[in-house]
Design a protein around this motif. Structure first.
Motif, PDB file in Angstrom:
ATOM      1  N   ASP A 188      -7.570   2.189  -5.477  1.00 20.92           N
ATOM      2  CA  ASP A 188      -6.927   3.431  -5.886  1.00 20.92           C
ATOM      3  C   ASP A 188      -7.614   4.557  -5.130  1.00 20.92           C
ATOM      4  N   GLU A 189      -6.848   5.396  -4.451  1.00 16.07           N
ATOM      5  CA  GLU A 189      -7.413   6.430  -3.604  1.00 16.07           C
ATOM      6  C   GLU A 189      -7.729   7.720  -4.355  1.00 16.07           C
ATOM      7  N   THR A 224      -4.027  -1.911  -0.352  1.00 14.30           N
ATOM      8  CA  THR A 224      -4.374  -3.287  -0.665  1.00 14.30           C
ATOM      9  C   THR A 224      -5.030  -3.898   0.565  1.00 14.30           C
ATOM     10  N   GLN A 263      -2.065   7.061  -2.342  1.00 13.83           N
ATOM     11  CA  GLN A 263      -2.130   6.575  -3.716  1.00 13.83           C
ATOM     12  C   GLN A 263      -3.059   5.370  -3.844  1.00 13.83           C
ATOM     13  N   PHE A 264      -2.742   4.297  -3.111  1.00 15.34           N
ATOM     14  CA  PHE A 264      -3.579   3.100  -3.160  1.00 15.34           C
ATOM     15  C   PHE A 264      -3.343   2.288  -1.904  1.00 15.34           C
ATOM     16  N   SER A 316       0.865  -1.183   0.000  1.00 16.13           N
ATOM     17  CA  SER A 316       0.000   0.000   0.000  1.00 16.13           C
ATOM     18  C   SER A 316       0.899   1.230   0.000  1.00 16.13           C
ATOM     19  N   PRO A 336     -12.826   6.835  -5.520  1.00 22.54           N
ATOM     20  CA  PRO A 336     -11.937   5.670  -5.434  1.00 22.54           C
ATOM     21  C   PRO A 336     -12.285   4.614  -6.488  1.00 22.54           C
TER      22      PRO A 336
END
Length: 105
Positions: A56-57, A17, A14-15, A10, A61
């Motif tokens: 994906d933030e 998991t 940004q993103f 993670s 999202p």
């Protein structure tokens, strides 16, 4: 199924998991560079083939589900730890100053 280990990543802002019900989280590490957390790594045991959610933030999202078969696999927990250490030290000693993995309790 023999034990299989994965590394989930993670990146704050940004993103991220998310481990699902078919994985068992074992260890979590923050990758800190220049005093800031750049990434978070989670070593998990894969209990059965599944799909891993990568969110994906962005706004809004975006949720992606990735089959676990596409993640690199490790036969032992120690090999997963070794790979994580290798990733953290990539780029050589000069670039590595101020970078470290911190195990999250």
């Amino acid at each position: 199924m023999p034990p299989v280990y994965l590394i989930l990543t993670s990146k704050p802002g940004q993103f991220h998991t998310e481990p699902g019900p078919s994985v068992r989280p074992l260890e979590t590490y923050d990758y800190v560079a220049q005093g800031r957390t750049r990434a978070c790594f989670m070593i998990v045991e894969l209990l059965e083939e599944t799909k891993i959610c990568v969110i994906d933030e962005a706004v809004p999202p975006v949720v992606n589900t990735v089959p676990s078969k596409f993640f690199p696999r490790f036969e032992t927990l120690e090999r997963a730890r070794h790979e994580l250490a290798r990733l953290a030290n990539a780029g050589g000693a000069a670039e590595g100053r101020g970078r470290r993995l911190v195990r999250v309790p």
